[in-house]
Every structure is written in structure tokens, then in C-alpha cells.
Design a protein around this motif. Structure first.
Motif, PDB file in Angstrom:
ATOM      1  N   GLU A 180       0.816  -1.213   0.000  1.00 49.31           N
ATOM      2  CA  GLU A 180       0.000   0.000   0.000  1.00 49.31           C
ATOM      3  C   GLU A 180       0.849   1.262   0.000  1.00 49.31           C
ATOM      4  O   GLU A 180       0.822   2.038   0.946  1.00 49.31           O
ATOM      5  N   PRO A 181       1.605   1.447  -1.056  1.00 49.45           N
ATOM      6  CA  PRO A 181       2.508   2.597  -1.097  1.00 49.45           C
ATOM      7  C   PRO A 181       1.761   3.888  -1.426  1.00 49.45           C
ATOM      8  O   PRO A 181       0.649   3.839  -1.966  1.00 49.45           O
ATOM      9  N   GLN A 182       2.388   5.007  -1.087  1.00 46.75           N
ATOM     10  CA  GLN A 182       1.851   6.299  -1.512  1.00 46.75           C
ATOM     11  C   GLN A 182       2.475   6.690  -2.849  1.00 46.75           C
ATOM     12  O   GLN A 182       1.866   7.380  -3.636  1.00 46.75           O
ATOM     13  N   VAL A 183       3.724   6.260  -3.018  1.00 41.11           N
ATOM     14  CA  VAL A 183       4.451   6.610  -4.236  1.00 41.11           C
ATOM     15  C   VAL A 183       4.877   5.316  -4.927  1.00 41.11           C
ATOM     16  O   VAL A 183       5.454   4.437  -4.290  1.00 41.11           O
ATOM     17  N   LEU A 184       4.575   5.201  -6.208  1.00 39.81           N
ATOM     18  CA  LEU A 184       4.988   4.030  -6.966  1.00 39.81           C
ATOM     19  C   LEU A 184       5.904   4.499  -8.098  1.00 39.81           C
ATOM     20  O   LEU A 184       5.519   5.329  -8.917  1.00 39.81           O
ATOM     21  N   ILE A 185       7.137   3.973  -8.105  1.00 40.74           N
ATOM     22  CA  ILE A 185       8.094   4.359  -9.143  1.00 40.74           C
ATOM     23  C   ILE A 185       8.118   3.264 -10.201  1.00 40.74           C
ATOM     24  O   ILE A 185       8.248   2.090  -9.870  1.00 40.74           O
ATOM     25  N   MET A 186       7.989   3.640 -11.465  1.00 42.84           N
ATOM     26  CA  MET A 186       8.025   2.651 -12.539  1.00 42.84           C
ATOM     27  C   MET A 186       9.112   3.031 -13.538  1.00 42.84           C
ATOM     28  O   MET A 186       9.070   4.091 -14.154  1.00 42.84           O
ATOM     29  N   ASP A 187      10.095   2.125 -13.687  1.00 42.77           N
ATOM     30  CA  ASP A 187      11.239   2.397 -14.561  1.00 42.77           C
ATOM     31  C   ASP A 187      11.013   1.686 -15.904  1.00 42.77           C
ATOM     32  O   ASP A 187      11.036   0.457 -15.946  1.00 42.77           O
ATOM     33  N   GLU A 188      10.771   2.419 -16.937  1.00 45.29           N
ATOM     34  CA  GLU A 188      10.579   1.870 -18.292  1.00 45.29           C
ATOM     35  C   GLU A 188       9.615   0.688 -18.293  1.00 45.29           C
ATOM     36  O   GLU A 188       9.970  -0.395 -18.779  1.00 45.29           O
ATOM     37  N   PRO A 189       8.411   0.845 -17.784  1.00 45.85           N
ATOM     38  CA  PRO A 189       7.559  -0.331 -17.622  1.00 45.85           C
ATOM     39  C   PRO A 189       7.073  -0.935 -18.929  1.00 45.85           C
ATOM     40  O   PRO A 189       6.756  -2.124 -18.972  1.00 45.85           O
ATOM     41  N   THR A 190       7.001  -0.173 -19.995  1.00 44.94           N
ATOM     42  CA  THR A 190       6.378  -0.730 -21.201  1.00 44.94           C
ATOM     43  C   THR A 190       7.370  -1.308 -22.180  1.00 44.94           C
ATOM     44  O   THR A 190       6.988  -1.791 -23.240  1.00 44.94           O
ATOM     45  N   SER A 191       8.666  -1.285 -21.835  1.00 46.85           N
ATOM     46  CA  SER A 191       9.654  -1.708 -22.835  1.00 46.85           C
ATOM     47  C   SER A 191       9.506  -3.172 -23.211  1.00 46.85           C
ATOM     48  O   SER A 191       9.943  -3.579 -24.277  1.00 46.85           O
ATOM     49  N   VAL A 192       8.890  -3.990 -22.353  1.00 43.87           N
ATOM     50  CA  VAL A 192       8.781  -5.414 -22.675  1.00 43.87           C
ATOM     51  C   VAL A 192       7.343  -5.827 -22.983  1.00 43.87           C
ATOM     52  O   VAL A 192       7.057  -7.010 -23.088  1.00 43.87           O
ATOM     53  N   LEU A 193       6.448  -4.871 -23.111  1.00 40.58           N
ATOM     54  CA  LEU A 193       5.034  -5.224 -23.216  1.00 40.58           C
ATOM     55  C   LEU A 193       4.503  -5.130 -24.644  1.00 40.58           C
ATOM     56  O   LEU A 193       4.975  -4.337 -25.450  1.00 40.58           O
ATOM     57  N   THR A 194       3.485  -5.928 -24.907  1.00 42.85           N
ATOM     58  CA  THR A 194       2.755  -5.813 -26.172  1.00 42.85           C
ATOM     59  C   THR A 194       1.744  -4.672 -26.029  1.00 42.85           C
ATOM     60  O   THR A 194       1.426  -4.272 -24.912  1.00 42.85           O
ATOM     61  N   PRO A 195       1.236  -4.142 -27.140  1.00 43.32           N
ATOM     62  CA  PRO A 195       0.275  -3.031 -27.059  1.00 43.32           C
ATOM     63  C   PRO A 195      -0.911  -3.361 -26.156  1.00 43.32           C
ATOM     64  O   PRO A 195      -1.348  -2.507 -25.376  1.00 43.32           O
ATOM     65  N   GLN A 196      -1.403  -4.604 -26.210  1.00 41.29           N
ATOM     66  CA  GLN A 196      -2.534  -4.964 -25.356  1.00 41.29           C
ATOM     67  C   GLN A 196      -2.159  -4.898 -23.886  1.00 41.29           C
ATOM     68  O   GLN A 196      -2.933  -4.428 -23.047  1.00 41.29           O
ATOM     69  N   GLU A 197      -0.955  -5.380 -23.586  1.00 42.42           N
ATOM     70  CA  GLU A 197      -0.508  -5.362 -22.195  1.00 42.42           C
ATOM     71  C   GLU A 197      -0.304  -3.929 -21.714  1.00 42.42           C
ATOM     72  O   GLU A 197      -0.565  -3.609 -20.559  1.00 42.42           O
ATOM     73  N   VAL A 198       0.178  -3.077 -22.619  1.00 37.19           N
ATOM     74  CA  VAL A 198       0.356  -1.676 -22.265  1.00 37.19           C
ATOM     75  C   VAL A 198      -0.985  -1.061 -21.896  1.00 37.19           C
ATOM     76  O   VAL A 198      -1.108  -0.346 -20.893  1.00 37.19           O
ATOM     77  N   ALA A 199      -2.017  -1.387 -22.677  1.00 38.26           N
ATOM     78  CA  ALA A 199      -3.336  -0.834 -22.408  1.00 38.26           C
ATOM     79  C   ALA A 199      -3.815  -1.247 -21.020  1.00 38.26           C
ATOM     80  O   ALA A 199      -4.347  -0.436 -20.254  1.00 38.26           O
ATOM     81  N   ILE A 200      -3.599  -2.513 -20.653  1.00 35.56           N
ATOM     82  CA  ILE A 200      -4.005  -2.988 -19.325  1.00 35.56           C
ATOM     83  C   ILE A 200      -3.242  -2.237 -18.245  1.00 35.56           C
ATOM     84  O   ILE A 200      -3.807  -1.772 -17.251  1.00 35.56           O
ATOM     85  N   LEU A 201      -1.939  -2.089 -18.469  1.00 34.77           N
ATOM     86  CA  LEU A 201      -1.109  -1.394 -17.476  1.00 34.77           C
ATOM     87  C   LEU A 201      -1.597   0.032 -17.270  1.00 34.77           C
ATOM     88  O   LEU A 201      -1.706   0.510 -16.139  1.00 34.77           O
ATOM     89  N   PHE A 202      -1.923   0.695 -18.375  1.00 39.07           N
ATOM     90  CA  PHE A 202      -2.351   2.096 -18.261  1.00 39.07           C
ATOM     91  C   PHE A 202      -3.654   2.210 -17.476  1.00 39.07           C
ATOM     92  O   PHE A 202      -3.832   3.126 -16.682  1.00 39.07           O
ATOM     93  N   GLU A 203      -4.555   1.247 -17.699  1.00 34.61           N
ATOM     94  CA  GLU A 203      -5.810   1.261 -16.931  1.00 34.61           C
ATOM     95  C   GLU A 203      -5.514   1.172 -15.438  1.00 34.61           C
ATOM     96  O   GLU A 203      -6.087   1.882 -14.623  1.00 34.61           O
ATOM     97  N   THR A 204      -4.585   0.282 -15.098  1.00 31.71           N
ATOM     98  CA  THR A 204      -4.216   0.111 -13.686  1.00 31.71           C
ATOM     99  C   THR A 204      -3.645   1.404 -13.115  1.00 31.71           C
ATOM    100  O   THR A 204      -4.020   1.840 -12.028  1.00 31.71           O
ATOM    101  N   LEU A 205      -2.745   2.008 -13.877  1.00 35.94           N
ATOM    102  CA  LEU A 205      -2.103   3.225 -13.376  1.00 35.94           C
ATOM    103  C   LEU A 205      -3.125   4.336 -13.207  1.00 35.94           C
ATOM    104  O   LEU A 205      -3.061   5.113 -12.249  1.00 35.94           O
ATOM    105  N   LYS A 206      -4.086   4.397 -14.119  1.00 36.69           N
ATOM    106  CA  LYS A 206      -5.113   5.435 -14.002  1.00 36.69           C
ATOM    107  C   LYS A 206      -5.966   5.194 -12.760  1.00 36.69           C
ATOM    108  O   LYS A 206      -6.355   6.129 -12.064  1.00 36.69           O
ATOM    109  N   ARG A 207      -6.229   3.910 -12.479  1.00 31.35           N
ATOM    110  CA  ARG A 207      -7.015   3.599 -11.289  1.00 31.35           C
ATOM    111  C   ARG A 207      -6.238   3.996 -10.022  1.00 31.35           C
ATOM    112  O   ARG A 207      -6.813   4.539  -9.080  1.00 31.35           O
TER     113      ARG A 207
END
Lengths: 361, 532
Positions: B167-194
Motif C-alpha cells: 500500500e505505497p503512496q508513491v509508486l516508481i516505474m522504470d521503463e515499464p512498457t519496454s517489454v510489453l505488447t500493445p494490449q498489455e500496455v493498455a491494461i497497465l495504463f488502466e491500472t495506473l489510471k485507477r
């Protein structure tokens, strides 16, 4: 808290400073060891490092210096090639013995023919070939069956020692030796003897060979593509394969060359300072050369200097045994410490030691 | 007085959650962070933008307690924040998802999460919590799956969930999409927006400007260790962002060449077992590349990319006629025989494969250039020629180093990659194979490398680019093919394809194949078994 921080690039200064520091640390720790043995540490250290060069009987010891340093350097140059490539020949002692047996056997086969121009070169070649073939056993086993060359080469030392004993008692035993073990003394057979080139200097053909090996080793490593491939394979095996280096070829080359040089050293020793094949012919040059190779940073010039340093501890150690009654095992421990401290201090080449004064929260 | 961290800060009303003031961190020879100040609010996705070596990683490592700054201070939620270790940082509510995952392949998801915890709860409870978190944040993940069977995107989810459980207040993400497919990126972005709507702060490092424009609320831009600007990335074009980041005009790749020529190199029905543990077997590969074209091979890493490169470079040998250079069978040739014939390669792993880390650039120039640049005569290396080649590469490809005598591992990733690519291109190959040519590189370096590949093709060379970066392949490749679990799809003209179609070819196919039974069995890996 003490931390190690990786340096962005290996430190050249530390690479050369660590051998000196290791020698100093060995003197301190060795001094403590001798003190516990009830000896005056300063006196022992002086006997080992000072007396052989500048003491009262230095005229005797100085000749010994070349005699001891020659084989150490010759073997260590060969080993360093393999160590640089990540090929660990630990069995130079065995290759040294086999070189001596083969070289001596060729010479004794011609006894008493007087044709030095033919016999001596043949003996040299036989010595090198004997060491080389003995080293090819771990080489072929590694490339064919992926066995560990450290274990195989080391265990072959004990096999070689058994062969040496058998030779000294059986096939090569001197017919004129009244049943005592040991071959004819090659120093008394002019066509085969490896005499001193300058009387009293300790300089013989083996020492010449060692100096040539230093020069050729240096040229090989710095200029030749094989030397580059050796360094590349040791530094980064995957990059070496990308560069088109055949790992199996490199393993065989390194083991073959280091075995041949150890074989040469063995032959020059048996035909010169030792004189004959006997049960106690080998005195551990092959193992000590490992220390010499690392103490010299696997660099030919470094090995030259390290060879003289180790020769000094041998001679000084014998003097300390003789005059001060220091046990032989203590001297061996002393030499071992040198490698121990060197490897420990080597960390500083690639890492920086950081001491944090900050109290932990 | 220090410079006000956010000069436009007046518009951003709420109090900052994280404040960084005058941060400085110097390494021998380089100041990685110099008087860096910025502030970030709750409920914000805050981008840290910058070229390679701009100091982004140093900055987030400082925030995460991995590095201690030489000077400057940080505040978290108004309190002084000076983490001495990642442990301190996690206690204070700061979590980080690294670019490279630290997961044990043979353990399952829940076990991996438990290993990262100081006091792990009972496994059943943990599994429930993982399931809860994964549902809450829309990150589909089964806690009982063995990590070895997961895709890169799923592995990243393990890391994210591991962080979210704290349950962090700050989440650091280092180049998170470099290994993802476009579909996976979309899922990740939804999570980050939430996460954003929950009032968490996300520090987001990426090179992909379009992504930052789509996702981030605010961007702090770094150059040479200093903050050079901050802005709302949604208000700027990608080109404007890139120019603030690079400080110079971007060179966009020129139009691709037309009319591909004769077939330069072809592979027919090649099957090759990988030499590496956990490697991927290449299955029945057919491939053709023509002079003047760039053949793009897409696919998520670990699907046979390394193996395909090895087969082409000559590190892996195959049957002589399985690979043809024109009409010449070269399958049994080693790397240097192929180089002599003009087939060159640049592997993905820059340190330890393309270069020897502890050797200098002159030696590394001789590593691949020895044969074609005639650096060896009668067995002796002409170091003068090797140095000339290294210096030529450094000059032509803008490799920023003190000199050719620098060891490879002292170079930043981008500079080393420019050297690696330049080293091959300046040998004037007839066929060049590159694996992940711009992986982890900043926009300017990536653009320069892509341009050089296009130039090479326009001069008549055949180029094969293996890459995970689909935008890159769309931009430069003439034809596109996908490598998935060791199988290469039929190439299609890039112009005909949409990014979505390609995404389905690559990543979507993973999930679709589960139903076929053989490819991704959902069970524990047995000892000695190869996990794809």
C-alpha cells in the motif's frame, strides 16, 4: 558499515599496487606466524628477503636466484596464458615431471654418444613434447567430455609422481648406481648436460628459455591475434564466440603451450641443477608457479618480477630453515599467504571500499 | 536561494506529496544529478523524461533509498525524507517496479511475492490478497501460476502487485512498457489510471513520448543531470517534448527506399535447438531478405530472438544449405567466414556479447572488425587499424566517450549501442542483422540508429531488424514478420498492417494458444524441463 562499490573502470593503479601491498601484508602476517613459533620476526623476514641479496653470503645465494626463478617464470608464463583465457591448468607440476622424464630418457638413450649438437636439441624437444602431451589429457577430456580440467590436471600430478618413482627405480635407474634409485647424472654426460653458461651466475639454458618466454609471451598477448583471442575468451566467453573464437581450440592451445613450457622447465632442471631423475626430483615449482602467475598479474613482465620474488622466498626460506630452525611448513605457509593476500586485495582493482560513518537509522 | 522547483507550480494547487530540492549526486567523472528539484502531487502520474545518462535512474534510485545524495533534501508528505535503504523507503510508503524483474522462475506467483515480504502472511491468505489486488486494479494474474510460464507482461504484474500489497503512496516505474505488447500496455495504463484516482503518486520513467502524452499529468525533463523544464505533456507534441529533452532538433528518419532488389539471404526450413538453458527452439524457419530492404522481425523477447541472431551470425552452425547467401550455402560457416562474405550482426546484449565489458573500444573494434577491416596480417593485430576503426565509429556515430581507450562498461547504454551498431555499419555489410537496436535508448540516439539502418538499406544492403519496439519496426521496416515461440510468421508488407493487427499476431497469439494444449501448459516445471 563497509561497502564495496564497483568502479566504472578497473583501476590500473590498484592493479599494480596490490602485489606490493600483498607482499607487505604477507610480511606482517608471516612475522606474526614466526613470532608465535618463538622466532624473532624481524630476523626471519630479514633472512628471507634481505640476506640472499645483500647479506654476508649473498655471493652464494645470488646464483641460486636465477636457478630458482628460471623454472618458476617459464612455467608461470605458460600458465598465465591459460588463466587469462579461463583455462585452469593446475597440474603444471605433473607436466614438469613428464617433461623431465622424457627429456632425460632421450639423453640417456644415447649415452655415451658424444654428439651434443644432435642430442641436446632432441632432449629439449622431447621435454617440451612430454609436458605438452601430458597437458593434452585434461584438454581433450574437457573438449570431448566436458570434464573439469582443474581436477584432471591436478590428479595427473600424482600419476606423474608415481611414474617418476617407477622410472627412478626401474627403467631409468643408473646401471652403475650400485642399486640406488636414480638415473645417471646428466651433468656428467657432456652431450646432454645443461651447464651454467657463466660460472657462478646460475644462468643456464632454462633461464634463457624463461627470458625468451617472457618476451614471446608479451608479444603474443599484446600483438598477436591468438593472444587477443585468449584475453577475449577470459574476459567474456560469449563475446569471444561472437568474435569467432573456437573455445575448444583455445582450451587445447592454452593447455598445450603451458604443458610444453612446464615440460621445458622440467627438462632444463633435470639436465642442469638437479642432474638426475630421482624420486625427489620435483620440489613444487609447478604449484608455486601458480602463485607467481597471479602475483605477476598474469602479465609477462609482472611474472618476471614475481618469479624473482618467489625465488627469493625459496632461497631465503631455506636459509631461515638452516640458520634459524624455522620449520619448512612455515615457509610454505608464508608463500601461500602471499597468494591469499593478493587475491583478497584484488577486490580493490574493480571495487572501491566505502566506509559509511553515518549511524544507521 | 534555490530555484523554485516548479516554475509553473502556481497552477498546481494541492500540496505536494513528494518534494525534491537541490539534489546532487556525483560519480567519478560525471555529475549524475545536479541541483535537481521538482515536486509531485497525490493523484498524479508524473513523468521523468530525459536522454540516456540524463540522470533519471539516479534520481529515482535516490528516492527509493538505493543511493544517498551528496547534497539536497527530500520531503514526503511534508516530512523530511532521507531513506538510508530501500527498506526505509518502503516503510515510508515508496515502492519501485524495476525494468528488470527479480523473480524466481521455478516458484509460483504467491511464493515470489512472499519472498519479497518481511513478514509474509500464510500462503492461502496471501493468495487471496493477491487475487483481491489483481481484481481491484484490473491486473489479471493467477497466484498459483509458476512464474516460468508467465509472459513478460504477466511477470511485470507480479512485481506491481508485490508493490501494491505494501500500500505505497508513491509508486516508481522504470521503463515499464519496454517489454510489453500493445494490449498489455493498455491494461497497465488502466491500472495506473485507477491508482491515480486513489490519490497515489506514480513516478513514471519512459522514453516513449507518445505514451507519456497519453498517460502523464505532468513531466519533469532532465538533461545532463539538470532539470531543464517541466510541463503538462498533454499540451505538447511528442516532437516538442523530444526537443526539450534533447536540446536539439530531432532527425526523423527519411522515407524508406522503394523497389527491393534481389534476395540477398534466405533461410529455408531451419530448425535449431537452443544452446542455452531456458532457450527457445527455432521451428521450421523460412526467411528471405532482399537487397535494399529492412525486414522487421517483431516479437516479445525470449521467443527465439537470441537464437535467430546466433543462427544468422554464425555462432550457431546449421546444415550448410539451410542458409543461403545468394546461392552460396553458408549454414556451416563460423562468424568470421560470414563476416568475410559480408554478413554482419549486432547482438542484443551490448555488454558481454556484442562487447567484452572490461576491454577498451579499440579491442572491441577488433572483436568483430578483424577480418573485414583487415586488422590482422600474418597473425599479428594491427592495433593502429583497430584504433582508426574505433575512432571512425566514435566520430561518425557520435559516441560520447573520453577516447577510444575507454573500457566498454564505462559507456552508457546508448553510447555503447551506437558504438556496436556503428562498428558493424562502417564495415559496409551486405547483410546486417541487428537484435533490439534501440532497446533502452533515448529518442535522439534511437533516431540516429534507425536513420543509419535506413541509410544502409538505401545503399543496397539487406537489413534484418529484430525488435520488440513495434513503433520502430512500423517506422523503418519494409516487410514485417513476427517471431513467436520459435516460429516465424509469413512476412507482410508493413504498409498494409495496423499496430493492432501486429499486436494480435504477437501477444494475443500467446493467450489464444493456451487452448491448443501443448504450448503453455499451466503446471509446475519439472526439474530439467525447459520452461519457455
Amino acid at each position: 558499515m563497509i561497502r564495496l562499490e564497483r568502479r566504472p573502470a578497473p583501476s590500473r593503479a590498484w592493479a599494480w599496487a596490490t602485489p606490493l601491498l600483498a607482499v607487505l601484508a604477507t610480511m606482517v602476517a608471516g612475522g606474526l606466524l614466526f613470532a608465535f613459533l618463538g622466532k624473532d620476526p624481524l630476523l626471519v623476514i630479514r633472512t628471507i628477503f634481505w640476506d640472499p641479496i645483500l647479506g654476508e653470503f649473498a655471493f652464494y645465494y645470488r646464483g641460486q636466484l636465477l636457478v630458482k626463478a628460471g623454472p618458476l617464470i617459464l612455467i608461470a608464463i605458460g600458465l598465465s596464458l591459460g588463466f587469462r583465457a579461463g583455462v585452469w591448468n593446475i597440474g603444471a607440476e605433473g607436466q614438469y615431471i613428464m617433461g623431465a622424464i622424457c627429456g632425460a630418457a632421450v639423453g640417456l638413450a644415447f649415452y655415451p654418444l658424444d654428439a651434443r649438437w644432435l642430442i641436446f636439441p632432441m632432449m629439449v624437444l622431447a621435454g617440451g613434447l612430454g609436458g605438452c602431451l601430458w597437458a593434452m589429457i585434461p584438454g581433450i577430456l574437457r573438449t570431448r567430455f566436458n570434464t573439469n580440467e582443474i581436477l584432471v590436471s591436478l590428479l595427473l600430478v600424482y600419476v606423474a609422481e608415481q611414474i617418476l618413482a617407477w622410472m627412478a627405480l626401474g627403467p631409468l635407474r643408473s646401471p652403475d648406481g650400485a642399486g640406488f634409485p636414480g638415473s645417471r647424472n646428466l651433468r656428467h654426460y657432456d652431450a646432454a648436460a645443461n651447464h651454467e653458461l657463466i660460472a657462478g651466475s646460475g644462468m643456464h639454458w632454462g633461464v634463457v628459455a624463461a627470458f625468451i618466454a617472457v618476451i614471446l609471451g608479451h608479444v603474443l598477448l599484446s600483438r598477436h591475434i591468438l593472444g587477443f583471442n585468449i584475453r577475449l575468451a577470459g574476459a567474456s566467453p560469449r563475446a569471444a564466440r561472437f568474435a569467432g573464437v573456437n573455445p575448444g581450440f583455445l582450451v587445447l592451445t592454452c593447455l598445450g603451450v603451458s604443458g610444453a613450457l612446464a615440460g621445458f622447465a622440467g627438462f632444463f632442471e633435470v639436465a642442469g641443477p638437479a642432474g638426475q631423475i630421482n624420486i625427489d626430483f620435483n620440489v613444487g615449482y609447478g604449484f608455486t608457479a601458480i602463485i607467481v602467475a597471479f602475483l605477476g598479474r598474469l602479465h609477462p613482465v609482472g611474472i618476471l618480477l614475481a618469479g624473482f620474488l618467489m625465488a627469493l622466498t625459496y632461497i631465503g626460506g631455506e636459509a631461515a630453515q638452516a640458520t634459524l630452525g624455522v620449520p619448512a611448513a612455515a615457509i610454505q605457509a608464508f608463500q601461500g599467504m602471499l597468494l591469499f593476500f593478493l587475491l583478497a586485495l584484488d577486490v580493490t582493482t574493480n571495487y572501491r571500499v566505502r566506509i559509511d560513518v553515518r549511524a544507521r537509522a | 536561494m534555490r530555484r523554485d522547483p516548479g516554475s509553473d507550480g502556481a497552477e498546481r494547487v494541492s500540496t505536494p506529496l513528494l518534494e525534491v530540492q537541490g539534489l546532487r549526486k556525483a560519480y567519478p567523472g560525471v555529475v549524475a544529478n545536479d541541483d535537481v528539484s521538482f515536486s509531485a502531487r497525490r493523484g498524479e502520474v508524473h513523468a521523468l523524461l530525459g536522454e540516456n545518462g540524463a540522470g533519471k535512474s539516479t534520481l529515482v534510485k535516490t528516492v527509493y533509498g538505493l543511493l544517498r545524495p551528496d547534497d539536497g533534501r527530500m520531503k514526503l508528505d511534508g516530512q523530511v525524507y532521507a531513506p538510508g535503504s530501500p527498506h526505509d523507503a518502503r516503510q515510508a510508503g515508496v515502492a519501485m517496479v524495476f525494468q528488470h524483474f527479480s523473480l524466481f522462475e521455478a516458484l509460483d506467483v504467491a511464493e515470489n511475492v512472499a519472498l519479497g515480504m518481511e513478514v509474509p502472511p500464510p500462503m492461502r491468505e496471501l493468495a487471496t490478497r493477491i487475487r483481491d489486488v489483481s481484481e481491484t486494479y484490473g491486473l489479471p494474474l493467477d497466484p498459483n501460476r509458476v512464474v516460468g510460464t508467465l509472459s513478460a507482461g504477466e511477470r511485470q504484474r507480479v512485481e506491481i502487485i508485490r508493490c501494491l500489497l505494501q500500500e505505497p503512496q508513491v509508486l516508481i516505474m522504470d521503463e515499464p512498457t519496454s517489454v510489453l505488447t500493445p494490449q498489455e500496455v493498455a491494461i497497465l495504463f488502466e491500472t495506473l489510471k485507477r491508482l491515480r484516482t486513489e490519490g497515489k503518486l506514480i513516478l513514471y520513467i519512459s522514453h516513449k513520448l507518445e505514451e507519456i502524452r497519453a498517460l502523464c499529468d505532468w513531466a519533469t525533463i532532465l538533461r545532463h543531470g539538470k532539470v531543464t523544464g517541466s510541463c503538462d505533456p498533454r499540451q505538447k507534441s511528442a516532437r516538442e517534448l523530444a526537443e526539450t529533452m534533447v536540446g536539439s532538433e530531432l532527425a526523423l528518419p527519411a522515407a524508406r527506399t522503394q523497389d527491393p532488389g534481389k534476395v540477398a539471404l534466405s533461410i529455408a526450413g531451419l530448425t535449431a535447438v537452443s544452446g542455452a538453458a531456458f532457450g527457445t527452439e527455432l521451428k521450421d524457419i523460412f526467411l528471405e531478405v532482399r537487397r535494399g530492404e529492412i525486414l522487421g522481425i517483431g516479437g516479445v523477447a525470449g521467443n527465439g530472438q537470441d537464437e535467430l541472431l546466433a543462427v544468422l551470425s554464425g555462432e550457431s552452425r546449421s546444415a550448410p544449405d539451410s542458409i543461403l547467401l545468394g546461392d552460396l550455402p553458408i549454414g556451416s560457416f563460423g562468424p568470421n567466414e560470414r563476416r568475410a562474405l559480408g554478413v554482419l550482426a549486432a547482438p542484443e546484449e551490448r555488454l558481454g556479447h556484442a562487447t567484452a565489458p572490461d576491454m577498451n573500444l579499440i579491442e572491441n573494434a577488433a572483436l568483430s572488425g578483424r577480418r573485414r577491416m583487415r586488422m590482422v596480417s600474418r597473425g599479428f593485430v594491427n592495433w593502429g587499424k583497430a584504433r582508426a576503426h574505433a575512432e571512425h565509429v566514435i566520430e561518425q556515430f557520435d559516441v560520447r566517450v573520453p577516447g577510444a581507450g575507454s573500457v566498454a562498461r564505462s559507456l552508457s547504454g546508448g553510447n555503447l549501442q551506437k558504438f556496436v551498431i556503428g562498428r558493424e555499419i562502417l564495415q559496409q555489410p551486405d547483410v546486417l542483422v541487428v537484435n533490439q537496436p534501440t532497446w533502452g535508448l533515448d529518442a535522439a540516439a534511437a533516431a540516429a540508429i534507425r536513420q543509419s539502418l535506413l541509410d544502409l538499406a538505401s545503399q543496397g544492403a539487406a537489413v534484418i531488424v529484430i525488435s520488440q519496439d513495434l513503433d520502430e519496426l512500423m517506422e523503418i521496416s519494409t516487410r514485417f514478420s513476427a517471431l513467436n515461440e520459435g516460429r516465424l510468421s509469413k512476412p507482410r508488407d508493413t504498409a498494409e498492417l495496423t499496430l493492432e493487427e501486429i499486436g494480435l499476431m504477437l501477444g494475443g497469439a500467446h493467450d489464444l494458444e493456451i487452448g491448443q494444449g501443448s504450448s503453455r501448459p499451466d503446471r509446475a516445471a519439472e526439474p530439467g524441463e525447459t520452461v519457455p
